[in-house]
Structures are given as C-alpha cells and as structure tokens.
Design an enzyme around this catalytic site. Structure first.
Site, PDB file in Angstrom:
ATOM      1  N   ASN A  46      -8.183  -5.574  11.008  1.00 15.18           N
ATOM      2  CA  ASN A  46      -7.796  -4.230  11.441  1.00 15.18           C
ATOM      3  C   ASN A  46      -8.207  -4.106  12.898  1.00 15.18           C
ATOM      4  O   ASN A  46      -9.400  -4.014  13.210  1.00 15.18           O
ATOM      5  CB  ASN A  46      -8.473  -3.159  10.579  1.00 15.18           C
ATOM      6  N   GLU A  74      -3.404  -1.417  11.551  1.00 18.55           N
ATOM      7  CA  GLU A  74      -3.632  -0.351  12.545  1.00 18.55           C
ATOM      8  C   GLU A  74      -3.257  -0.835  13.953  1.00 18.55           C
ATOM      9  O   GLU A  74      -4.028  -0.692  14.894  1.00 18.55           O
ATOM     10  CB  GLU A  74      -5.068   0.169  12.505  1.00 18.55           C
ATOM     11  N   TYR A 104      -2.097  -2.111   4.537  1.00 18.31           N
ATOM     12  CA  TYR A 104      -3.055  -1.155   5.096  1.00 18.31           C
ATOM     13  C   TYR A 104      -3.068   0.065   4.167  1.00 18.31           C
ATOM     14  O   TYR A 104      -2.205   0.938   4.244  1.00 18.31           O
ATOM     15  CB  TYR A 104      -2.658  -0.766   6.522  1.00 18.31           C
ATOM     16  N   ASP A 141      -6.573  -4.368   5.195  1.00 20.32           N
ATOM     17  CA  ASP A 141      -7.590  -3.329   5.146  1.00 20.32           C
ATOM     18  C   ASP A 141      -7.258  -2.488   3.924  1.00 20.32           C
ATOM     19  O   ASP A 141      -6.365  -1.653   3.969  1.00 20.32           O
ATOM     20  CB  ASP A 141      -7.556  -2.489   6.425  1.00 20.32           C
ATOM     21  N   ASN A 169      -9.378  -0.569   2.411  1.00 20.68           N
ATOM     22  CA  ASN A 169     -10.158   0.679   2.516  1.00 20.68           C
ATOM     23  C   ASN A 169     -10.956   0.999   1.251  1.00 20.68           C
ATOM     24  O   ASN A 169     -11.255   2.165   0.978  1.00 20.68           O
ATOM     25  CB  ASN A 169      -9.254   1.857   2.904  1.00 20.68           C
ATOM     26  N   ASP A 208     -13.718  -1.385  14.948  1.00 23.23           N
ATOM     27  CA  ASP A 208     -14.794  -1.124  13.977  1.00 23.23           C
ATOM     28  C   ASP A 208     -14.702  -2.076  12.775  1.00 23.23           C
ATOM     29  O   ASP A 208     -15.622  -2.128  11.968  1.00 23.23           O
ATOM     30  CB  ASP A 208     -14.831   0.349  13.531  1.00 23.23           C
ATOM     31  N   HIS A 209     -13.624  -2.848  12.682  1.00 21.96           N
ATOM     32  CA  HIS A 209     -13.479  -3.889  11.651  1.00 21.96           C
ATOM     33  C   HIS A 209     -13.614  -5.261  12.312  1.00 21.96           C
ATOM     34  O   HIS A 209     -13.258  -5.422  13.476  1.00 21.96           O
ATOM     35  CB  HIS A 209     -12.097  -3.828  10.993  1.00 21.96           C
TER      36      HIS A 209
END
Length: 264
Positions: free
Chosen positions: A7, A34, A105, A150, A152, A254-255
DNA sequence: ATGGTAGCGTAGCTA
C-alpha cells in the site's frame, strides 16, 4: 517467482520509493494499493524503464486505486466492482504457468465498530461477505491462485500490538476476523506468511502516522497479506516483510511491502 | 477519554 504487495499511499508522491523497492528487491510482480491516481496519470513509463513493461492499473481521483506491474506477461486482465460501487479496489491477471493473481484493497471501515452507526463499517462487512461468496463460487478448485493486498484486517492475536486493547478497534474486531476466516475457507486460501511464521510470533506491516515514534512504540498491525491456494503451498520458498521501508523518508508510506518467493 | 498525522486538492473526505 517473486511477488510484492505494498500500500503505497500515492504512487506519484512516492514513485522514488517504488523504484528503490524494485531496484533493491527485483520482484517479478509488484502489486500496489492506494495509488490515488487516474489511469492516464499513472507513472507507467518509469516502471517500464525498469523492466515492468506489463501493467494493469485501475485508479480513480484522490482515493483507492490498485495496480499490477510485472516483468512477466499478464493475460486475462480484469477486475470486479464490489458492493455496487465504482471504487477501484480490485484488479486481477493471469501470470505465466496459469497462476491467477488477485490484488485487493478492502475498505478500511472508519472508526466506529458498529455497522448500524457507521456506513463505512457496514460497507466493509458487506465487501467481506461478497468476497466469501466469490471464493465459494470459484471454479477449478485445483487452479493455482494468489491473493494479495491491503485487506485492512489483522486477524490473529499476534497480528496486532495488543489483542486486548484492539478488540473493539476496526481491523481487529471479532466480526471482521470471523468474516475474513469465512472468506479464507471459501476460497481455500492459505496465509503464505503465517505458513512460515508461527502464530505465536508478532508481525506487523502497518504503523499509524499518528504516533510520534512508530518504531519505538511499535504499535503496529498486520493489515497486508499474501494468500495462495493449496497447489502453490509446496512451492512457497519464503517471505519478507520490509519493515525498514517504514523509515524510508522523510515521507514514508504507513504500510511496508510484503514479499513472497515461489519456486515456479 | 482524547487526539494524534497524512494525501488529495484546495474543503472536507478518507485513511
């Protein structure tokens, strides 16, 4: 065959890091989430110059966006719309050897872990239900398949920094984990990373931007996954979670990238 | 219990 999922949180802003990743690790296939860019503005040329001449991208303005970049030929490219929305959250392609690759995603789900109060969480749960139904309906159960992305959700106790403190936090709530388990069973998916790393060991792929010192506090979650179907399990060679990429700065994603190697 | 940061695109949504 080496496959990476990441991501990237804007492929345009962090193109230099994508190029660093491919230079350092040389994956055959790179799956991004993303990307936050429409297809016409995707930086395909820069990746083609590195050998990633095969691409299947599906993006939209500002949000979401997924991409498959490959040094190996891609066929049967496509993707599915989920929950009757136009969101760009899935692309797929077939790799040499008849391996079907899916890049997802999954919606993050917002903050309030109650589908009656939070439309975003309701959407996430519906998305997972659709993924389970899709897995159930997959034909040719012997086909080699890879699912990355991702997702999540951090399903295991040691996929989060504190199981107890995150039980009511979206990404680790029991209802999400239950639906993810149902999805895994439906598609006969095997967690390729946990295939190597026992469930007793902590592992994270994401650390919030909202903490001053992500590495010191280490309050991470394993949100990014690579799954394979049973025919590929004997071909799994190993995995890498590139924790160091969280420090690729000054503005990291952040990933971090997750990679597997397959003997195919 | 609260607030903390980031990207896109230029307000407010999404994460």
């Amino acid at each position: 065959m080496r496959i990476v999922t990441w991501n990237i949180n804007s492929v345009r802003l962090r193109l230099d890091m994508v190029l660093r990743l491919v230079d350092d690790y040389g994956p055959d296939v790179l799956c991004l989430q993303e990307t936050k860019v429409v297809d016409d503005a995707f930086p395909l040329k820069e990746l083609a110059a590195r050998g990633y001449v095969h691409a299947h991208v599906r993006g939209m303005k500002s949000y979401n966006g997924v991409a498959i970049l490959s040094r190996l030929p891609l066929s049967a490219t496509g993707g599915t719309l989920w929950c009757e929305r136009q969101d760009c959250r899935h692309v797929q392609a077939e790799l040499p050897g008849g391996i079907e690759l899916h890049n997802f995603y999954i919606p993050a789900g917002g903050d309030i872990p109650d589908p009656d109060l939070n439309d975003k969480f309701r959407h996430k749960l519906r998305f997972l239900d659709e993924l389970a139904a899709w897995g159930e309906a997959l034909e040719d159960r012997q086909k080699p398949r890879i699912l990355v992305g991702d997702l999540n959700i951090a399903p295991l106790e040691n996929d989060v920094w504190s199981h107890r403190q995150l039980l009511n936090v979206i990404s680790h709530t029991p209802i999400e984990v239950e639906k993810m388990d149902a999805m895994m069973r439906a598609g006969e998916w095997v967690d390729a990373v946990r295939h190597f790393l026992p469930a007793t060991e902590k592992l994270y792929t994401w650390w919030s931007y909202r903490s001053a010192d992500w590495g010191l506090s280490d309050r991470g979650r394993r949100l990014d996954h690579i799954w394979v179907t049973p025919p590929l399990v004997p071909h799994l060679l190993g995995y890498t979670v590139m924790r160091e990429a969280r420090g690729w700065g000054p503005k990291p994603s952040d990933h971090v990238p997750v990679m597997i190697d397959l003997a195919v």
